[in-house]
Design a protein around this motif. Structure first.
Motif, PDB file in Angstrom:
ATOM      1  N   LEU A  93      -5.651  -0.017  13.069  1.00  0.00           N
ATOM      2  CA  LEU A  93      -5.611   0.445  11.685  1.00  0.00           C
ATOM      3  C   LEU A  93      -5.593  -0.742  10.725  1.00  0.00           C
ATOM      4  O   LEU A  93      -4.838  -1.692  10.906  1.00  0.00           O
ATOM      5  CB  LEU A  93      -4.366   1.306  11.465  1.00  0.00           C
ATOM      6  N   HIS A  94      -6.449  -0.676   9.696  1.00  0.00           N
ATOM      7  CA  HIS A  94      -6.382  -1.595   8.563  1.00  0.00           C
ATOM      8  C   HIS A  94      -5.606  -0.858   7.470  1.00  0.00           C
ATOM      9  O   HIS A  94      -6.183  -0.071   6.716  1.00  0.00           O
ATOM     10  CB  HIS A  94      -7.772  -1.977   8.083  1.00  0.00           C
ATOM     11  N   ALA A  95      -4.305  -1.076   7.431  1.00  0.00           N
ATOM     12  CA  ALA A  95      -3.424  -0.264   6.583  1.00  0.00           C
ATOM     13  C   ALA A  95      -3.459  -0.734   5.132  1.00  0.00           C
ATOM     14  O   ALA A  95      -3.281  -1.924   4.843  1.00  0.00           O
ATOM     15  CB  ALA A  95      -1.996  -0.328   7.126  1.00  0.00           C
ATOM     16  N   TYR A  96      -3.692   0.212   4.207  1.00  0.00           N
ATOM     17  CA  TYR A  96      -3.731  -0.100   2.782  1.00  0.00           C
ATOM     18  C   TYR A  96      -2.370   0.069   2.115  1.00  0.00           C
ATOM     19  O   TYR A  96      -2.069  -0.617   1.147  1.00  0.00           O
ATOM     20  CB  TYR A  96      -4.727   0.821   2.069  1.00  0.00           C
ATOM     21  N   GLY A  97      -1.587   1.026   2.580  1.00  0.00           N
ATOM     22  CA  GLY A  97      -0.312   1.257   1.922  1.00  0.00           C
ATOM     23  C   GLY A  97       0.494   2.347   2.603  1.00  0.00           C
ATOM     24  O   GLY A  97      -0.017   3.107   3.423  1.00  0.00           O
ATOM     25  N   ILE A  98       1.775   2.395   2.266  1.00  0.00           N
ATOM     26  CA  ILE A  98       2.715   3.392   2.784  1.00  0.00           C
ATOM     27  C   ILE A  98       3.094   4.313   1.628  1.00  0.00           C
ATOM     28  O   ILE A  98       3.392   3.846   0.526  1.00  0.00           O
ATOM     29  CB  ILE A  98       3.960   2.717   3.379  1.00  0.00           C
ATOM     30  N   VAL A  99       3.073   5.621   1.877  1.00  0.00           N
ATOM     31  CA  VAL A  99       3.318   6.602   0.821  1.00  0.00           C
ATOM     32  C   VAL A  99       4.381   7.593   1.289  1.00  0.00           C
ATOM     33  O   VAL A  99       4.293   8.119   2.405  1.00  0.00           O
ATOM     34  CB  VAL A  99       2.018   7.354   0.457  1.00  0.00           C
ATOM     35  N   ALA A 100       5.377   7.838   0.449  1.00  0.00           N
ATOM     36  CA  ALA A 100       6.373   8.884   0.703  1.00  0.00           C
ATOM     37  C   ALA A 100       5.957  10.116  -0.086  1.00  0.00           C
ATOM     38  O   ALA A 100       5.768  10.042  -1.310  1.00  0.00           O
ATOM     39  CB  ALA A 100       7.760   8.425   0.288  1.00  0.00           C
ATOM     40  N   HIS A 101       5.807  11.264   0.595  1.00  0.00           N
ATOM     41  CA  HIS A 101       5.332  12.481  -0.067  1.00  0.00           C
ATOM     42  C   HIS A 101       5.991  13.705   0.566  1.00  0.00           C
ATOM     43  O   HIS A 101       5.914  13.897   1.783  1.00  0.00           O
ATOM     44  CB  HIS A 101       3.804  12.594   0.056  1.00  0.00           C
ATOM     45  N   SER A 102       6.657  14.487  -0.269  1.00  0.00           N
ATOM     46  CA  SER A 102       7.256  15.765   0.155  1.00  0.00           C
ATOM     47  C   SER A 102       8.127  15.606   1.396  1.00  0.00           C
ATOM     48  O   SER A 102       8.045  16.403   2.330  1.00  0.00           O
ATOM     49  CB  SER A 102       6.151  16.812   0.404  1.00  0.00           C
TER      50      SER A 102
END
Length: 329
Positions: free
Chosen positions: A174-183
């Protein structure tokens, strides 16, 4: 805190809050003169606390960068903020610690709270009510979360072992762009090097993460949040819904957020005010259609159903039921 020992501890707390503190500022906060401040600093140095002297017009004292004192000192309000953060994070599912770790962390802080602060906390918790139910979400492994965060920051590929929604396990680069917290859940979004396309993965389903050699270019286009939300809106569900709604983006998004529906202008007009009502094309992928008629009614704007016919029938049925109820006396 009275006495010189108490003032030394207060000095340490001031330095722990970050930045460089001038001698005049410290003397004023401690209620002593400059020579006494220097003596207190010497006492901290004798205790192996790395206090640095900063020369110059705006010089003073600071703790060495990266230093963290094991017995962390918190003010009353800071301790309350940490404990309330643990409570709120546990309810929302936005914590990387399990229930036991969260409770033991809270207990450690509460044990050392002054009685008057503990009473304030208890009073607040007894008075506090939540409008939603506590989240019961699987928490991601803290080590995996930190490994991926480091890969995001330094643009380095990461190998992950992932278990999909269907239970199938796979290993991906994985070429990770970002971490997101959602619901109440944590997600990582990026390019799956194996398929060459964007993908979003739930962090609690990642069993292992290892940083790989090399680097990749920063992504262009939407940011991580938009990528995650659009991924939800275009996920493979049972029904594909296409609508045209006459209204503003704000009116539609109030009932069909980006995590549910994708939105584009049906007949875009150059230079037109975004607040102007116009026909907008809305597309959704949903597992069930039964909630959509009420959602469309709540938008209260003209709309056209392009597909599926089943949704059109459900809207007609809802309209008939509402009309029938309205005629009753």
């Amino acid at each position: 805190m009275p006495g010189s020992t108490g003032r030394v501890l207060t000095l340490l707390e001031l330095l722990q809050s970050g930045g460089t503190r001038t001698v005049a500022e410290l003397a004023d906060r401690l209620g002593v003169d400059g020579r006494t401040v220097r003596r207190y600093v010497d006492q901290l140095i004798d205790l192996d606390v790395p206090v640095e002297s900063v020369r110059g017009r705006y010089g003073g004292y600071r703790l060495a960068p990266g230093y963290r004192l094991p017995p962390l000192m918190l003010s009353d309000d800071e301790a309350l903020a940490v404990l309330l953060g643990l409570v709120a994070g546990r309810r929302a599912g936005l914590t990387t610690a399990g229930l036991t770790e969260s409770e033991t962390a809270s207990a450690k802080i509460r044990r050392v709270l002054p009685k008057h602060v503990a009473r304030r906390l208890d009073t607040l918790l007894e008075s506090l009510a939540f409008t939603d139910q506590p989240g019961e979400f699987a928490t991601p492994d803290a080590g995996i979360l930190l490994t991926i965060a480091d890969a995001v920051r330094h643009r380095r590929p990461v190998s992950i072992r992932y278990t999909g929604r269907d239970g199938r396990r796979s290993e991906r680069t994985l070429h990770a762009y970002g971490i997101v917290a959602h619901s109440g859940r944590w997600y990582v979004t990026g390019t799956d090097a194996g398929i060459g396309g964007d993908r979003t993965f739930r962090l609690d389903r990642i069993a292992d993460a290892r940083t790989l050699p090399g680097s990749f270019e920063a992504s262009v286009g939407p940011g991580p949040v938009q990528r995650v939300l659009s991924g939800f809106a275009t996920a493979e569900y049972r029904h594909e819904v296409a609508l045209r709604i006459h209204g503003t983006v704000e009116q539609i998004r109030a009932h069909l957020p980006a995590s549910v529906a994708s939105l584009e202008e049906h007949e875009p007009t150059a230079g037109e005010d975004p607040a102007t009502e116009r026909w907008l094309r809305v597309e959704l992928r949903v597992e069930r259609l039964d909630w959509l008629p009420a959602a469309l009614a709540s938008i209260d704007r003209p709309f056209v159903i392009e597909r599926p016919d089943e949704l059109r029938n459900l809207v007609i049925a809802l309209a008939d039921r509402l009309a029938s109820c309205a005629r009753q006396v």
